[in-house]
Design a protein around this motif. Structure first.
Motif, mmCIF file in Angstrom:
data_model
loop_
_atom_site.group_PDB
_atom_site.id
_atom_site.type_symbol
_atom_site.label_atom_id
_atom_site.label_comp_id
_atom_site.label_asym_id
_atom_site.label_seq_id
_atom_site.Cartn_x
_atom_site.Cartn_y
_atom_site.Cartn_z
ATOM 1 N N ARG A 1 1.798 13.355 1.888
ATOM 2 C CA ARG A 1 3.083 14.056 1.757
ATOM 3 C C ARG A 1 3.437 14.284 0.287
ATOM 4 O O ARG A 1 3.851 15.384 -0.102
ATOM 5 C CB ARG A 1 4.183 13.239 2.433
ATOM 6 C CG ARG A 1 5.583 13.872 2.381
ATOM 7 C CD ARG A 1 6.606 12.993 3.055
ATOM 8 N NE ARG A 1 6.884 11.785 2.302
ATOM 9 C CZ ARG A 1 7.753 11.728 1.287
ATOM 10 N NH1 ARG A 1 8.405 12.825 0.899
ATOM 11 N NH2 ARG A 1 7.964 10.596 0.651
ATOM 12 N N LEU A 2 3.262 13.262 -0.528
ATOM 13 C CA LEU A 2 3.701 13.339 -1.921
ATOM 14 C C LEU A 2 2.759 14.156 -2.797
ATOM 15 O O LEU A 2 3.162 14.611 -3.872
ATOM 16 C CB LEU A 2 3.856 11.928 -2.493
ATOM 17 C CG LEU A 2 4.999 11.104 -1.882
ATOM 18 C CD1 LEU A 2 4.971 9.681 -2.417
ATOM 19 C CD2 LEU A 2 6.346 11.762 -2.172
ATOM 20 N N THR A 3 1.523 14.323 -2.374
ATOM 21 C CA THR A 3 0.605 15.167 -3.142
ATOM 22 C C THR A 3 0.608 16.608 -2.642
ATOM 23 O O THR A 3 -0.122 17.450 -3.168
ATOM 24 C CB THR A 3 -0.834 14.612 -3.095
ATOM 25 O OG1 THR A 3 -1.214 14.361 -1.738
ATOM 26 C CG2 THR A 3 -0.947 13.331 -3.903
ATOM 27 N N TRP B 1 0.803 -1.209 0.000
ATOM 28 C CA TRP B 1 0.000 0.000 0.000
ATOM 29 C C TRP B 1 0.845 1.273 0.000
ATOM 30 O O TRP B 1 0.455 2.275 -0.620
ATOM 31 C CB TRP B 1 -0.973 -0.005 1.167
ATOM 32 C CG TRP B 1 -2.117 -0.929 0.924
ATOM 33 C CD1 TRP B 1 -2.343 -2.146 1.498
ATOM 34 C CD2 TRP B 1 -3.178 -0.740 -0.017
ATOM 35 N NE1 TRP B 1 -3.481 -2.719 0.987
ATOM 36 C CE2 TRP B 1 -4.028 -1.877 0.058
ATOM 37 C CE3 TRP B 1 -3.510 0.278 -0.913
ATOM 38 C CZ2 TRP B 1 -5.166 -2.022 -0.717
ATOM 39 C CZ3 TRP B 1 -4.657 0.139 -1.692
ATOM 40 C CH2 TRP B 1 -5.471 -0.996 -1.598
ATOM 41 N N VAL B 2 1.993 1.261 0.647
ATOM 42 C CA VAL B 2 2.864 2.439 0.588
ATOM 43 C C VAL B 2 3.354 2.635 -0.845
ATOM 44 O O VAL B 2 3.386 3.759 -1.360
ATOM 45 C CB VAL B 2 4.037 2.310 1.570
ATOM 46 C CG1 VAL B 2 5.051 3.435 1.360
ATOM 47 C CG2 VAL B 2 3.540 2.319 3.013
ATOM 48 N N SER C 1 2.931 5.475 -6.150
ATOM 49 C CA SER C 1 2.635 5.430 -7.588
ATOM 50 C C SER C 1 1.436 6.299 -7.932
ATOM 51 O O SER C 1 1.443 7.022 -8.951
ATOM 52 C CB SER C 1 2.377 3.983 -8.021
ATOM 53 O OG SER C 1 3.520 3.185 -7.831
ATOM 54 N N LEU C 2 0.388 6.237 -7.113
ATOM 55 C CA LEU C 2 -0.804 7.032 -7.401
ATOM 56 C C LEU C 2 -0.521 8.520 -7.218
ATOM 57 O O LEU C 2 -1.007 9.351 -7.995
ATOM 58 C CB LEU C 2 -1.957 6.592 -6.515
ATOM 59 C CG LEU C 2 -3.320 7.193 -6.848
ATOM 60 C CD1 LEU C 2 -3.742 6.847 -8.273
ATOM 61 C CD2 LEU C 2 -4.386 6.700 -5.859
ATOM 62 N N ALA C 3 0.263 8.874 -6.203
ATOM 63 C CA ALA C 3 0.635 10.278 -6.018
ATOM 64 C C ALA C 3 1.419 10.789 -7.219
ATOM 65 O O ALA C 3 1.258 11.947 -7.638
ATOM 66 C CB ALA C 3 1.449 10.438 -4.741
ATOM 67 N N GLY D 1 0.422 13.931 -9.603
ATOM 68 C CA GLY D 1 1.361 14.998 -9.934
ATOM 69 C C GLY D 1 1.521 15.180 -11.438
ATOM 70 O O GLY D 1 1.617 16.308 -11.930
ATOM 71 N N GLU D 2 1.545 14.076 -12.169
ATOM 72 C CA GLU D 2 1.656 14.152 -13.631
ATOM 73 C C GLU D 2 0.430 14.814 -14.237
ATOM 74 O O GLU D 2 0.542 15.583 -15.213
ATOM 75 C CB GLU D 2 1.853 12.746 -14.196
ATOM 76 C CG GLU D 2 3.210 12.137 -13.841
ATOM 77 C CD GLU D 2 3.231 10.621 -13.902
ATOM 78 O OE1 GLU D 2 4.294 10.047 -13.607
ATOM 79 O OE2 GLU D 2 2.180 10.006 -14.221
#
Length: 312
Positions: free
Chosen positions: A260-262, A121-122, A127-129, A133-134
């Motif tokens: 965090r990544l989004t 899940w991490v 990958s989804l974040a 972003g893309e």
């Protein structure tokens, strides 16, 4: 395969092969029966002869515009995103038996990203974040304007306030008559919703969003992100709705990694929590009888976002 040059009538739905129970897809947040709202069920997806056919559109203008969106923008997404997205291989024209346009899309193997799936899940969150972003980095020129054609995604939450409160009242009326609504703290959810509505609006330029990153539209294969499907709500505007997987897909470390990544600033994070409430409360009145599993997901989302936000 080019778009159909002449009408092609599919086999009746009763004869179409559907070898995965539950693969019929519908928008999650139809308006309360008898009232107009920002979105309504407008698609059924079946697997037929190894193809995904056809999203059966209801006779309304927004559905026609969703067809145009798929035809125009899916090729752009396929070239730009790091995950698989659907490929339109044909556009069916109105014909006897179904007087509206529809699309044929190649089937994508995978399982819905439900919490019980055996997955990294991490890794899925990362990958989804990246995909989100893309999307934000794509040129927004001529992208769909938020509104009815995006089922409200990308719009200020205040424009959905009446709809959410109407759905909340219907959910409260269900009370203990259904498992997903029994004991649901509707008032706590509405308190959080009110805070989200009052949060500062998106101050950046309009950016692309998917708009419906829920378990049924995120596919996994071998424990990893395999595809993102259903761009019927995609558009250009406030990207807070794409923070929804924080609550619909992830928990624990995966949730924090996705957040965090989004790069969710506090105001956007609060609006994202509003979208989680929207997702939960608008599901109950319409799917409690026909899709209790979906309503259990909606209940889980409302409980989680209210717990973490201190509204319990």
């Amino acid at each position: 395969m080019p778009p159909c040059s002449r009408p092609w009538t599919p086999e009746p739905l009763g004869r179409a092969r559907c070898d995965r129970p539950g693969r019929r897809r519908r928008d999650a947040d139809a308006p309360v029966p008898g009232a107009r709202g920002p979105s309504a069920p407008d698609a059924v997806v079946l697997r037929h002869r190894q193809r995904r056919v056809p999203p059966r559109r209801r006779p309304r203008g927004t559905a026609e515009q969703q067809i145009e969106r798929e035809v125009r923008w899916l090729p752009v997404f396929r070239e730009s995103l790091s995950t698989t997205v659907p490929e339109v291989v044909a556009v069916g024209q109105p014909a006897e038996g179904f007087p509206h346009r529809w699309t044929v899309q190649r089937w994508i193997d995978g399982q819905d990203a439900v919490p019980t799936a055996d997955a990294d899940w991490v890794g899925v969150a990362r990958s989804l974040a990246a995909v989100v972003g893309e999307l934000r980095d794509l040129d927004p020129t001529d992208g769909p304007v938020p509104g009815p054609t995006t089922s409200g995604r990308g719009t200020p939450l205040v424009t959905l306030d009446e709809h959410v409160r109407r759905c909340a009242a219907a959910t409260r009326d269900l009370g203990d008559t259904t498992e997903p609504t029994a004991g649901l703290d509707v008032d706590a959810a509405l308190d959080l919703w009110a805070q989200a509505v009052e949060a500062p609006a998106w101050a950046g330029p309009p950016v692309w969003f998917h708009g419906d990153l829920t378990p049924g539209n995120v596919l996994l294969r071998d424990g990893k992100l395999a595809a993102v499907i259903d761009v019927g709500c995609a558009g250009v505007g406030d990207p807070a709705c794409d923070g929804l997987p924080t609550w619909t897909l992830f928990s624990g470390d995966a949730r924090e990694e996705y957040r965090r990544l989004t790069h969710l600033d506090p105001a956007t994070d609060l609006r994202t929590r509003g979208w989680a409430v929207f997702f939960g409360l608008t599901a109950m009145p319409h799917h409690h009888a026909t899709n209790p599993a979906f309503c259990r997901t909606a209940r889980r989302v409302v409980d989680a976002v209210c717990d973490v936000s201190g509204h319990r």
